[in-house]
Design a protein around this motif. Sequence first.
Motif, PDB file in Angstrom:
ATOM      1  N   SER A   1       0.962  -1.322  -0.047  1.00 32.97           N
ATOM      2  CA  SER A   1      -0.078  -0.077  -0.022  1.00 32.97           C
ATOM      3  C   SER A   1       0.895   1.277  -0.203  1.00 32.97           C
ATOM      4  O   SER A   1       1.904   1.247   0.400  1.00 32.97           O
ATOM      5  CB  SER A   1      -0.731  -0.061   1.179  1.00 32.97           C
ATOM      6  OG  SER A   1      -0.020  -0.330   2.190  1.00 32.97           O
TER       7      SER A   1
ATOM      8  N   GLN B   1      -5.263  -0.736   1.526  1.00 34.10           N
ATOM      9  CA  GLN B   1      -5.765   0.288   0.724  1.00 34.10           C
ATOM     10  C   GLN B   1      -7.038   0.737   1.101  1.00 34.10           C
ATOM     11  O   GLN B   1      -7.949   0.165   1.669  1.00 34.10           O
ATOM     12  CB  GLN B   1      -5.564  -0.063  -0.788  1.00 34.10           C
ATOM     13  CG  GLN B   1      -6.464  -1.068  -1.527  1.00 34.10           C
ATOM     14  CD  GLN B   1      -6.105  -0.453  -2.930  1.00 34.10           C
ATOM     15  OE1 GLN B   1      -4.991   0.250  -3.137  1.00 34.10           O
ATOM     16  NE2 GLN B   1      -6.902  -0.668  -3.843  1.00 34.10           N
TER      17      GLN B   1
ATOM     18  N   ASP C   1      -4.403  -1.938  -7.117  1.00 35.92           N
ATOM     19  CA  ASP C   1      -4.446  -0.401  -8.074  1.00 35.92           C
ATOM     20  C   ASP C   1      -5.817  -0.569  -8.709  1.00 35.92           C
ATOM     21  O   ASP C   1      -6.314   0.718  -9.003  1.00 35.92           O
ATOM     22  CB  ASP C   1      -3.193  -0.104  -8.745  1.00 35.92           C
ATOM     23  CG  ASP C   1      -2.013   0.136  -7.983  1.00 35.92           C
ATOM     24  OD1 ASP C   1      -0.821  -0.175  -8.296  1.00 35.92           O
ATOM     25  OD2 ASP C   1      -2.309   0.327  -6.671  1.00 35.92           O
TER      26      ASP C   1
ATOM     27  N   GLU D   1      -8.176  -6.051  -2.179  1.00 37.23           N
ATOM     28  CA  GLU D   1      -6.874  -6.271  -2.424  1.00 37.23           C
ATOM     29  C   GLU D   1      -6.784  -7.883  -3.004  1.00 37.23           C
ATOM     30  O   GLU D   1      -6.649  -8.805  -2.203  1.00 37.23           O
ATOM     31  CB  GLU D   1      -6.033  -6.422  -1.245  1.00 37.23           C
ATOM     32  CG  GLU D   1      -5.676  -4.953  -0.718  1.00 37.23           C
ATOM     33  CD  GLU D   1      -5.139  -4.825   0.800  1.00 37.23           C
ATOM     34  OE1 GLU D   1      -5.678  -5.315   1.644  1.00 37.23           O
ATOM     35  OE2 GLU D   1      -4.044  -4.242   0.839  1.00 37.23           O
TER      36      GLU D   1
END
Lengths: 324, 327, 463
Positions: free
Chosen positions: B273, B321, C384, C391
């Motif tokens: 992250s 994240q 991302d 994730e």
Amino acid sequence: MTTTIIWTIAIISGLGLLLALTLYLVAQRFKVEEDPRIELVEKAMPGANCGGCGFAGCHAFADSAVKAPNLDNHFCPVGGNETMKKVAEILGYEIKEKAPMVAVVRCNGTCSNRPKINDYDGSLSCKVKASLYAGDTGCAFGCLGCGDCVAACQFGALSMDPETGLPVVDESKCTACGACVKTCPKAIIELRKKGPRGMREYVSCVNKDKGPAAKKACAAACIGCGICAKTCTHGAIVLENNVAYIDPDKCKLCRECEAMCPTGAIHGVNFPKPLDKDAVKARIQERQKKAREAAAAAAAAAKVAAAPVPAEGNNEIKKEENNG
Amino acid sequence: MDKILVSPNPHLHSKTTTAVLMRDVVIALLPAVLVSVFFYGWKELLVLAVSVLSCVLIEYLITRYCLKKASTIGDWSAIVTGILLALNLPTTTPWWVVFLGALVAIGVAKMTFGGLGQNVFNPALVGRVFLLISFPTYMTHWEIPQGFFGVDAVSGATPLGAIKEGLLQGATVPDLMAQHGYSYSQMLFANIGGSAGEVCAIAILLGFGYLLIRKVIKPWITLSILGTVALVSCIFWMADPAQFTDPLFNLLTGGLLLGSCFMATDYVTSPMSTKGGIVYGIGIGFITLMIRYFGSYPEGMSFAILIMNSTVPLLNNWFHQKKYGRA
Amino acid sequence: MARRTFSIGGVHPNDAKISRDCKIETLPTPPTVYIAVAQHIGAPAKPVVAVGDKVKAGQVIAEPGGFMSAYIHSSVSGTVKSIGPRKDLSGNNQMVVEIAVEGDEWMEGIDRTDTLITEIPQDPKAIIEKIKLGGVVGLGGATFPTHVKLSPPPGKKCEMLIINGCECEPYLTSDFRTLLEKGEQVVIGTAIIKKALGVDKATIAIEDNKPEAIEHITKVVAEMKAKSPDYAGIEVLSLMKKYPEGGEKQLIDAVMHRQVKSGGLPIDVGAVVDNVCTALAVYEAVQKNKPLVDNSVTVTGECFPHQANLLVRVGTPLSYIIDYLGGVPADAAKVISGGPMMGKAIANLDAATLKGTGGILFLTEKQTRRMPESSCIRCGKCADACPMGLEPFLLNRLYKAGNTEALEANAVQDCIMCGCCLYSCPAGIPLLDAISQARGQVMGIMKARAAAAKAAAEAAKAQ
């Protein structure tokens, strides 16, 4: 120099003794009191912690067995009757012997029997393939061939045969723990009785499609024709949803169903002699012929008994003929 | 049409593969490689060749013969490790020492952990630190660049080494700088002693820029390291300029630039992250400076990165994240 | 000025809008249609016709099977030949009503002319009833019964209606063509939905790779606003071309800068999202009394020589459509129903179209064969790319370890199955395959837990 060595040895030994003492005291102080029989039972278990008994490992099984009033809901498939006898002895309970079981893969869809109609390009997992679509062959019920069952087996009893594309069970390693049964998304694998001297008979197909569709997809499918059920003289075969099922408790291993099956969907394993289909078929035909004749004779007799009584005169003439 | 293909969605894939990413890293390292060969000569080329070939060979042998599966050298990660290891070693390193370093880097730091993607520590740095501790004489024998065809090796200390030694002998930093004639433009454009990767900051920064443009890495870790080093060294330098080197000196010397642009940003051993990456960078910068100022080694980057590598699983646990719909 | 878009994740596949210039043509009716009774979210509809019945186009052939269900109408006139199982595009059996086509007679009252009716009904309840009777379901792909969506539960108020004209999937252009060719109907449909919800603001969101559509719709909206106050509050918004811009949750983030909480619905943040084709279907149902019996389908792919946008009657066999356009190309390896990111690969080309079918895409082996899997390099590109901020590398590992508690804690149930993770993974790891299995498992666990809690609460109340 020597003083250094002596000091080192002394200090290390002293430390060792001190720590050992501490560990012992702590172990005693924080000991969990447990029924000593639990440990004894646990020692008698195979120690595989496979969960086949339905409990979370051998210790959990032992714990439950000791606390239960009897061993009715406790059976270790891995250790089998031997282990259960030992457990029963330790606890002073009665135990019934259970027939040994084995995993059976009920699918005939080999690469040659069941041609592929599309090319699967997703992850090699039966679960993923099954949730995506009906499979890469015409049979929506058959083995998907990705080997989830092989991965689930903790005893290495399953392996994929590259030629047939189907999983193979190694009977000597299978403990009937049921992991593969739970994993297979198509419910193809079943735990069945091993049978006397390992002999057993089963329908190797779970295709619920109607006959023509099943046959189109796989040459060795069960087409639900019912010939096996009609042939069986022990009432062991049941036809439901276009697929036959042999009840292992009623099956007498006569192999007549196997001989009569038009597609070869029924399998017999571990028989000493190979099945002579013609001989068996002949025997069945003989028996059926006799049965038909007997039935015809019985029908004729019944007809005679029910026939209208002939005139008195005729009888008297016959009597005179007989006497004269 | 052959049999129709069936798979779960999605049915498209981007053009980026592991090999493509690793190739981009090799391309980004080319400026630094070319500059070091230009300044240090054909011997540097030898070190590079031995390092890269050893890494590739060792990975091939281990995957094919020890692990008995398909070889993974096609993903170019062994080549990257080889280049980074070579850029961290003095030009005078004997070839067998380089080979040993490659053996430890690939064999111990990478393959024993499970191969690419499973290692905790940066393989090139593990190789380098192993060599530093096992062969200190070879590893501290630095050369002054003589150009490509230079024959006579002239050994000399790296700027960090010289400063450290001088401080121990009681001189002050400004005196030492004047004595050795260090100038910033020199450090930026090379021509001072050091490992091949220390020379020419511009070459390294060019490579870093390429990686950013190609979206191979993100800038946070590097900026975090450089920022921390600048800030902390600024504080120490302003407190006592006689004992502590200034921020610009620290940024341009040693393996800081190479380490922060290429080693700390290694995918496998860095946090996943952004927040984790920043904390990681702060840790590296801080530890590097502490070793440089107060430790017995003149250079602290390798150790700093390895120490922070060990904290990465924890950082991954702590920093996640931002999820949609969760404040 | 920065282009407006959603704030987390997203990928940029080539939009491949190679069929954007294909005007929508009407596909001739096939000889037989096979209309499924389960082609919407919720309970399957119950057939109300029998074998041998003669039906007209637009006639009800199945009634809603529950609160969350929809009417199904015949898309053709003819005779019902059978009601029974037939294989769908995945090879699984589904219940269909088979109708042999005879002529093209429509039910009375259905207006099939092109006349534009701009005056809309004013009673929200009447509008919703007409939408329900028209069998209108969400045509963005999810097929959620529209009349249910437009009846928010008490206590929840809609603050913004978002009409999704993004069409963020590569290759598909039917929504784009609808905006260009039936823009007025879409805007009128928007106003009708706006009236039904009783909301002041509506935004028609269009991706900026469709400038002609943005221009046209802006013009139409301005014209309509001048005609009637019912069109006040409708705005057109240009959004960045990014996948999945048209995802419901991402649209709400981009348009309203609000995010729906995990497990929640758009109405929780005051949003209702509908596709432009749904707005068109609403127009037809409410203004023209025409139920949902056809939909536009893009047939495309670089290897397909005859790109087209076709207006297809529900229940048309896919093979009929493909043969009409020249057949499956020789180098096509995969045929997809929908777009390449979230569409379903077709295993059975004889399957029939559903209300929600929006595209038939041909991809070659090179374009679509999956790359071989290698080990995860922990690059983080999947995280991302994930538009929900998950994730995937972690979820994949947790699934393989069977750790459902950690999977739930890491929000696997929030996954929208967009495919961005698998698309971006450089190691070719089949992330979405594992995550969709994990999601199913965790949602099952959560459901069971909720049911048990409900039962316990009821038992406690009874005591």
